[in-house]
Design a protein around this motif. Structure first.
Motif, PDB file in Angstrom:
ATOM      1  N   ASP A 246       0.848  -1.116  -0.013  1.00 25.20           N
ATOM      2  CA  ASP A 246      -0.058   0.041  -0.189  1.00 25.20           C
ATOM      3  C   ASP A 246       0.950   1.071   0.059  1.00 25.20           C
ATOM      4  O   ASP A 246       1.699   1.502   0.942  1.00 25.20           O
ATOM      5  N   PRO A 247       0.950   1.857  -1.163  1.00 26.68           N
ATOM      6  CA  PRO A 247       1.910   3.012  -1.255  1.00 26.68           C
ATOM      7  C   PRO A 247       1.461   4.143  -0.314  1.00 26.68           C
ATOM      8  O   PRO A 247       2.386   5.238  -0.071  1.00 26.68           O
ATOM      9  N   ASN A 248       0.238   4.127   0.425  1.00 28.00           N
ATOM     10  CA  ASN A 248      -0.327   5.155   1.356  1.00 28.00           C
ATOM     11  C   ASN A 248       0.643   4.754   2.821  1.00 28.00           C
ATOM     12  O   ASN A 248       0.553   5.431   3.765  1.00 28.00           O
ATOM     13  N   VAL A 249       1.057   3.575   2.904  1.00 24.77           N
ATOM     14  CA  VAL A 249       1.763   3.165   4.179  1.00 24.77           C
ATOM     15  C   VAL A 249       2.967   3.157   4.140  1.00 24.77           C
ATOM     16  O   VAL A 249       3.849   3.332   4.909  1.00 24.77           O
ATOM     17  N   ILE A 250       3.820   2.642   2.881  1.00 21.36           N
ATOM     18  CA  ILE A 250       4.990   2.409   2.932  1.00 21.36           C
ATOM     19  C   ILE A 250       5.416   2.475   1.395  1.00 21.36           C
ATOM     20  O   ILE A 250       4.837   2.490   0.606  1.00 21.36           O
TER      21      ILE A 250
END
Ligand code: 9UX
Length: 72
Positions: free
Chosen positions: A48-52
């Motif tokens: 998830d690019p919003n997380v990592i």
């Protein structure tokens, strides 16, 4: 959201390396799937690019003593 990233990884010489790297990646918050192949020196993560981000994924691999760089 989910992105798929592929990376090259060097420094792995046995199956235990593969298990180690996969375990490290799967334990990262935001990484959903991780597969690494010894024979091809390639790996793939779903994350998830919003997380990592890729940079954090590479750092985690390099902290374990391997070299990695994303190709996609
Ligand atoms: Mo195998 Mo990898 O003995 O760091 S675990 S070489």
């Amino acid at each position: 959201s989910t992105l798929v990233g592929q990376f090259t990884i060097s420094g792995m010489t046995c199956a235990a390396c593969v298990n180690s790297v996969e375990g490290i990646l799967r334990n990262l918050t935001g990484v959903k799937k991780a597969v690494v192949a010894l024979a091809t020196s390639l790996g793939e993560v779903e994350y998830d690019p919003n997380v990592i981000g890729k940079d954090e994924i590479v750092t985690a691999i390099e902290d374990a003593g391997f070299e990695a760089s994303f190709v996609q």
